[in-house]
Design an enzyme around this catalytic site. Sequence first.
Site, mmCIF file in Angstrom:
data_model
loop_
_atom_site.group_PDB
_atom_site.id
_atom_site.type_symbol
_atom_site.label_atom_id
_atom_site.label_comp_id
_atom_site.label_asym_id
_atom_site.label_seq_id
_atom_site.Cartn_x
_atom_site.Cartn_y
_atom_site.Cartn_z
ATOM 1 N N ASP A 297 13.929 -28.232 -5.453
ATOM 2 C CA ASP A 297 14.555 -26.968 -5.417
ATOM 3 C C ASP A 297 15.280 -26.548 -4.002
ATOM 4 O OD1 ASP A 297 14.341 -24.388 -6.800
ATOM 5 O OD2 ASP A 297 13.043 -23.612 -4.912
ATOM 6 N N VAL A 402 31.888 -13.143 -24.779
ATOM 7 C CA VAL A 402 32.178 -12.493 -25.862
ATOM 8 C C VAL A 402 31.621 -13.671 -26.842
ATOM 9 C CG1 VAL A 402 34.072 -11.040 -25.552
ATOM 10 C CG2 VAL A 402 34.668 -13.501 -26.211
ATOM 11 N N LYS A 409 37.981 -16.111 -27.769
ATOM 12 C CA LYS A 409 37.862 -16.368 -26.213
ATOM 13 C C LYS A 409 39.266 -16.495 -25.712
ATOM 14 C CE LYS A 409 33.197 -18.064 -25.959
ATOM 15 N NZ LYS A 409 32.388 -17.245 -24.866
ATOM 16 N N HIS A 452 27.410 -20.371 -17.036
ATOM 17 C CA HIS A 452 26.752 -20.256 -18.539
ATOM 18 C C HIS A 452 25.282 -20.062 -17.967
ATOM 19 C CE1 HIS A 452 24.512 -22.970 -21.613
ATOM 20 N NE2 HIS A 452 24.670 -22.010 -22.030
ATOM 21 N N ASN A 502 23.050 -28.812 -22.488
ATOM 22 C CA ASN A 502 22.895 -28.799 -23.983
ATOM 23 C C ASN A 502 23.366 -30.278 -24.300
ATOM 24 O OD1 ASN A 502 22.200 -26.207 -24.796
ATOM 25 N ND2 ASN A 502 24.349 -25.420 -24.863
ATOM 26 N N TYR A 661 14.613 -25.632 -15.128
ATOM 27 C CA TYR A 661 14.859 -24.273 -14.919
ATOM 28 C C TYR A 661 15.706 -23.647 -16.217
ATOM 29 C CZ TYR A 661 13.598 -23.821 -10.127
ATOM 30 O OH TYR A 661 12.930 -23.712 -8.922
#
Length: 718
Positions: A297, A402, A409, A452, A502, A661
């Site tokens: 960290d 959006v 976009k 993100h 992801n 996180y």
Amino acid sequence: MLFSGKALSVQMLDNGIAELTFDLQGESVNKFNRQTVSEFSQALDAIEAADGIKGVLLTSGKSVFIVGADITEFGGAFSAGPEGIADLMNKNNENMNRLEDLSVPTVVAINGYALGGGFEVCLASDYRVMGDQAKVGLPEVKLGLIPGWGGTVRLPRVVGVDVAAEWIAAGKEQRPDAALTAHAVDAVVPTDKLKDAALKLLGRAIDGELDYKARREVKKSPIPLNDTEAMMAFFTTKAFVGAQAGKNYPSPVAAVTSIEQGYKVGREEALKIEQEQFIECAQTDTAESLVNLFLNDQKIGKVAKGWEKKADKKIERAAVLGAGIMGGGIAYQSAYKGTPIKMKDIDQKGIDLGLKEASKLLTKLVDRGRMTPAKMGETLNRIEPTLSYDGFDNVDVVVEAVVEKLKVKHSVLSEVEGKVSDDTVIASNTSTISIDKLAEALKRPENFLGMHFFNPVHKMPLVEVIRGEKTSDNAIARVVAFANKMGKKPIVVRDCPGFLVNRVLFPYFAGFSMLVRDGADFQEIDKVMERWGWPMGPAYLMDVVGIDTGVHAEEVMAEGFPDRMGKSFKAASDVMYEAERYGQKNGKGFYNYEEDKKGKPKKVATDEAYELLKPHVAEPQEFEKDVIIERMMIPMATEMARCLEEGIVDSPAEADMALIYGIGFPPFRGGIFTWLDKIGMAEFVKMADKYAELGELYKPTERMREMAEKGETYYGDK
């Protein structure tokens, strides 16, 4: 000057008072490294040898008091085994005892954070005066440890067994009002009056008005509890603490055990008991992982600060496009941390939803006493709702949030680029769409990148800052600076389908889908992975994320990595999606959802999902828990290894922290690369090869095989 070093000094004030000041040179905070500990001993030598001293005042030369031990020194000491750990503890325990045993009274002025060893110094002093902005606490359990310089000995003798056990087991910082109520401190005063108040209190002790020797005797003696009181106190406390902490975090129970075993004896023996418990905790995998996590960290914080310094200007005004829940969350976080933000939408309903989200979060803070209504009003005033682009030419950063559709976009990004200044940075909060694809709509792609956020924005620490092929360093620096200002943990990654988090999460979901296909019970998978340490199992997590969102993301991942993430079967998530079971958002997914007493969704298992899955899965069968864990974790680990090898993420530390996180990877395991290092690469490769028939996701990279042959680890010798 009685003593002058690089960490401490002792000088004489009026009326025979010696001021012992902690001020570690070259550091922004005071901490107990080996130099501080050594100089503390020398400072006490000087005080003991001096003539005419009537009292000692302990102060800090920095904006904090002492933040605790120097964690960077733990690795070497802990790897040296019990003797090395004891050596780290002994000298400062001796210092604390000497401070407590001085022939004159002592008062400490707590001007800022006094945590861990910093609070233990305060407890060894006779009296404690606290500034109204300071905080105290013993957070060692967050490192898988217990206090090691007398915290479990002195705190229960000062505030009582119950409060001490609660404070130490929770590891929370305590505000001045709580510290005063518990009698952990003797007074709370405005910070600018702190030294005067501490001197006044010390004068009363010197004059005999206060009996400091009686106070010391309480701290050095057994705690006056009879056997029945003790049994009731410790039995219930240990049961509660154990249930709260869980089996993967042994240190909170060890802290209570230290208090329990030490309450009947005097200081010296109680300190020996504390040391035994500390050494035992320090040698656990949990402590090793949590200490490594703490150091990682710090590393990502330094990297982020390094980026921030490269920014050409400070972020003073921001904007978010698209209100709603996500836009409202971003607006709230920016305003809460002091940066004014415009919140634009094409529809008043969106604006209303965004403002409602921000108001809801702020109201909770007011209800909990963490914010005044006036401060709430100030914060809301930093959010400027708008249906137009008026004033956008003055903003430093715009975050687009959006709907997750490329055409929409493209249209919005192209439009906003024409409304802002030439140097405004535009960031997309996309979770899956390629930054390079989005940049095709822009004339100034060097000013564009991904930012993100993870949902819910106010709770999730991580922000992925995604660099496109044409993104400039200045754009990265400005967005990292903005994320820092918002109190987030920014990690810079390169563009690819799914980015970092992801991209490695969906192989984990793929492992889940294959297990269900092969006859595993999704509830059992959830239970096994939750016991392994995840905050929720994969089926439950899909329901929380939204199965429609997940299916869309799976399609993006399959298009980007068809050899590994393309599907040759109907996945469980596809079955739920086709049945319009989208998870929590519409009350049905793998589980059904009902509101609990607090109005929050509570999952309920039913036969509905099983009936829908039945035509698409094998006959139900039981899988060994180790098989479930391996089949779930191998795809995530191999994909993360690819990300590191491809330069999507720069270091194992950043990769580990991103998962912790971003999606709650079990902290006590330290992160995916820390976990791999503990297993050993040779063992991991052997494990993965057992499942080779399951496809490319289960195949280690060539670099992983090379590491296995050479006995290499991701963190080396740290």
